[in-house]
Design a protein around this motif. Structure first.
Motif, PDB file in Angstrom:
ATOM      1  N   HIS A  19       0.827  -1.208   0.000  1.00  0.00           N
ATOM      2  CA  HIS A  19       0.000   0.000   0.000  1.00  0.00           C
ATOM      3  C   HIS A  19       0.865   1.263   0.000  1.00  0.00           C
ATOM      4  O   HIS A  19       0.593   2.216  -0.745  1.00  0.00           O
ATOM      5  CB  HIS A  19      -0.945  -0.015   1.199  1.00  0.00           C
ATOM      6  N   GLU A  20       1.902   1.269   0.808  1.00  0.00           N
ATOM      7  CA  GLU A  20       2.803   2.423   0.886  1.00  0.00           C
ATOM      8  C   GLU A  20       3.457   2.710  -0.473  1.00  0.00           C
ATOM      9  O   GLU A  20       3.493   3.858  -0.927  1.00  0.00           O
ATOM     10  CB  GLU A  20       3.875   2.137   1.940  1.00  0.00           C
ATOM     11  N   VAL A  22       2.556   1.537  -3.584  1.00  0.00           N
ATOM     12  CA  VAL A  22       1.598   1.785  -4.662  1.00  0.00           C
ATOM     13  C   VAL A  22       0.909   3.142  -4.495  1.00  0.00           C
ATOM     14  O   VAL A  22       0.669   3.839  -5.481  1.00  0.00           O
ATOM     15  CB  VAL A  22       0.587   0.623  -4.756  1.00  0.00           C
ATOM     16  N   ALA A  23       0.634   3.544  -3.269  1.00  0.00           N
ATOM     17  CA  ALA A  23      -0.028   4.833  -3.036  1.00  0.00           C
ATOM     18  C   ALA A  23       0.826   6.000  -3.527  1.00  0.00           C
ATOM     19  O   ALA A  23       0.288   7.027  -3.952  1.00  0.00           O
ATOM     20  CB  ALA A  23      -0.350   5.002  -1.555  1.00  0.00           C
ATOM     21  N   GLY A  25       2.479   6.079  -6.221  1.00  0.00           N
ATOM     22  CA  GLY A  25       2.148   6.198  -7.642  1.00  0.00           C
ATOM     23  C   GLY A  25       3.308   6.466  -8.575  1.00  0.00           C
ATOM     24  O   GLY A  25       3.096   6.865  -9.709  1.00  0.00           O
ATOM     25  N   ASP A  26       4.554   6.241  -8.117  1.00  0.00           N
ATOM     26  CA  ASP A  26       5.689   6.620  -8.954  1.00  0.00           C
ATOM     27  C   ASP A  26       6.544   5.466  -9.464  1.00  0.00           C
ATOM     28  O   ASP A  26       7.489   5.692 -10.218  1.00  0.00           O
ATOM     29  CB  ASP A  26       6.576   7.626  -8.224  1.00  0.00           C
ATOM     30  N   ASP A  31      -3.357   0.494  -9.451  1.00  0.00           N
ATOM     31  CA  ASP A  31      -4.264   1.547  -9.023  1.00  0.00           C
ATOM     32  C   ASP A  31      -3.935   1.913  -7.569  1.00  0.00           C
ATOM     33  O   ASP A  31      -3.995   1.047  -6.693  1.00  0.00           O
ATOM     34  CB  ASP A  31      -5.705   1.039  -9.136  1.00  0.00           C
ATOM     35  N   PRO A  32      -3.601   3.166  -7.294  1.00  0.00           N
ATOM     36  CA  PRO A  32      -3.298   3.556  -5.914  1.00  0.00           C
ATOM     37  C   PRO A  32      -4.456   3.314  -4.946  1.00  0.00           C
ATOM     38  O   PRO A  32      -4.252   3.242  -3.736  1.00  0.00           O
ATOM     39  CB  PRO A  32      -2.991   5.058  -6.018  1.00  0.00           C
ATOM     40  N   GLN A  33      -5.658   3.155  -5.476  1.00  0.00           N
ATOM     41  CA  GLN A  33      -6.830   2.880  -4.635  1.00  0.00           C
ATOM     42  C   GLN A  33      -7.119   1.380  -4.509  1.00  0.00           C
ATOM     43  O   GLN A  33      -8.152   0.990  -3.966  1.00  0.00           O
ATOM     44  CB  GLN A  33      -8.053   3.597  -5.211  1.00  0.00           C
TER      45      GLN A  33
END
Length: 162
Positions: A19-20, A22-23, A25-26, A31-33
């Protein structure tokens, strides 16, 4: 540091790292969600070997290893790596990468291919090149970076044959 097969007990730690990363986004085109359930279903897919890097009882990183394609392409592996942000730069990624290449050889894979390495992920590209990977293709503007806009993506390949 110990690298071992992941267990059910590692799911929370893996989710926290996933989660850390992927959130942000780089570096990954997830999907960050993405929900916890979706993320863990992907990371623990049936055709996937899932590992964790652990030190003093704490999971610092995780990686997966699986065939890149089915059937006639199944002799080439694919892998993905994630390291907790507070452990980045400490050698966890390198240890997992070396373990992964050994595991891929042990499993009979003839090569490892990364399909989607974001060109701005310089630390990862540097590590992969040090370990023998070559950039074999570029996908122009294939990743939408949250700060740098549309950037290239690399396909990287490493033969495991002697």
């Amino acid at each position: 540091m110990k690298i071992r097969a992941a267990t059910e007990a590692d799911r929370d730690a893996i989710w926290n790292i996933f989660h850390e990363i992927v959130a942000a986004g780089d570096t990954y085109a997830f999907d960050p969600q993405m929900s916890r359930e979706e993320a863990l279903a992907y990371w623990f897919r049936g055709d996937t070997h899932t590992y964790v890097a652990e030190k003093d009882g704490r999971v610092l990183g995780t990686y997966i290893l699986r065939p890149n394609q089915l059937g006639p392409g199944s002799h080439v592996a694919n892998a993905a790596f994630m390291v907790a942000s507070d452990a980045q730069g400490s050698g966890v990624g390198r240890k997992m990468a070396e373990h992964c290449l050994d595991e891929a050889r042990r499993m009979g894979f003839r090569a490892v291919q990364f399909n989607f390495v974001v060109s701005t992920n310089a630390p990862a590209i540097h590590l992969w090149e040090q370990l023998g990977f070559k950039i074999v293709g570029a996908l122009p503007g294939a990743f939408h970076h949250p700060e740098k806009g549309y950037v290239d993506v690399y396909v990287m390949y490493c033969s495991l044959l002697p």
